[in-house]
Scaffold this motif. Structure first.
Motif, short mmCIF file in Angstrom:
data_model
loop_
_atom_site.label_atom_id
_atom_site.label_comp_id
_atom_site.label_asym_id
_atom_site.label_seq_id
_atom_site.Cartn_x
_atom_site.Cartn_y
_atom_site.Cartn_z
N GLN A 1 -3.33 1.25 7.38
CA GLN A 1 -3.19 2.37 6.15
C GLN A 1 -3.30 3.73 6.60
O GLN A 1 -2.32 4.42 6.42
CB GLN A 1 -3.79 1.85 4.92
CG GLN A 1 -3.31 2.85 3.53
CD GLN A 1 -3.77 2.44 2.66
OE1 GLN A 1 -4.80 1.68 2.59
NE2 GLN A 1 -3.40 2.99 1.22
N GLU B 1 -0.28 6.52 7.15
CA GLU B 1 -0.42 7.71 6.31
C GLU B 1 -0.15 9.02 7.03
O GLU B 1 0.30 10.01 6.99
CB GLU B 1 -1.45 7.81 5.20
CG GLU B 1 -1.68 6.63 4.28
CD GLU B 1 -3.27 6.71 3.68
OE1 GLU B 1 -4.19 7.15 4.19
OE2 GLU B 1 -3.13 6.12 2.33
N ARG C 1 2.82 11.70 6.98
CA ARG C 1 2.50 13.13 6.91
C ARG C 1 3.16 13.92 7.88
O ARG C 1 3.82 14.76 7.59
CB ARG C 1 0.87 13.49 6.99
CG ARG C 1 0.14 13.18 5.78
CD ARG C 1 -1.26 13.82 5.98
NE ARG C 1 -2.05 13.40 6.83
CZ ARG C 1 -2.58 12.13 6.94
NH1 ARG C 1 -2.83 11.50 5.79
NH2 ARG C 1 -3.30 11.90 7.91
N ASP D 1 4.68 6.80 -0.86
CA ASP D 1 3.06 6.81 -0.84
C ASP D 1 2.58 5.63 -2.07
O ASP D 1 1.75 4.82 -1.59
CB ASP D 1 2.39 7.96 -1.09
CG ASP D 1 2.65 8.99 -0.16
OD1 ASP D 1 3.02 8.54 1.02
OD2 ASP D 1 2.40 10.26 -0.17
#
Length: 93
Positions: free
Chosen positions: A39, A43, A47, A65
């Protein structure tokens, strides 16, 4: 030199069941940790992908998200539930 092994904590449980229970508990912790690392990587990639688009990506990024977070939470929860049930079964055997 002679080594002595520590005494078993619960003598009412056969060693095999308590060892199997401990192993499944460890597997549950390991699975949860692995899902968390994946995860975090996901992420970080998100980003970098959404970053250059600025404010225009606000709604798509929020949706991404939310869905990704729910999937990872579901994976952790399912793994914990499954392996926790196996651990309890092994301890009870």
């Amino acid at each position: 030199m002679t080594q002595t092994l520590p005494a078993r904590r619960d003598r009412s449980m056969p060693p095999e069941s308590s060892e199997l229970g401990a192993l499944t508990e460890l597997a549950a912790e390991g699975l949860s940790g692995a899902v968390t690392r994946v995860q975090e990587l996901h992420e970080a990639v998100a980003r970098r992908s959404f970053g250059p688009t600025g404010a225009a990506a606000g709604v798509p990024r929020a949706a991404h998200d939310a869905v990704a977070g729910a999937v990872y939470a579901g994976l952790r929860g399912a793994g914990t539930l499954l392996l926790g049930s196996l651990a309890r079964t092994a301890h009870a055997a």
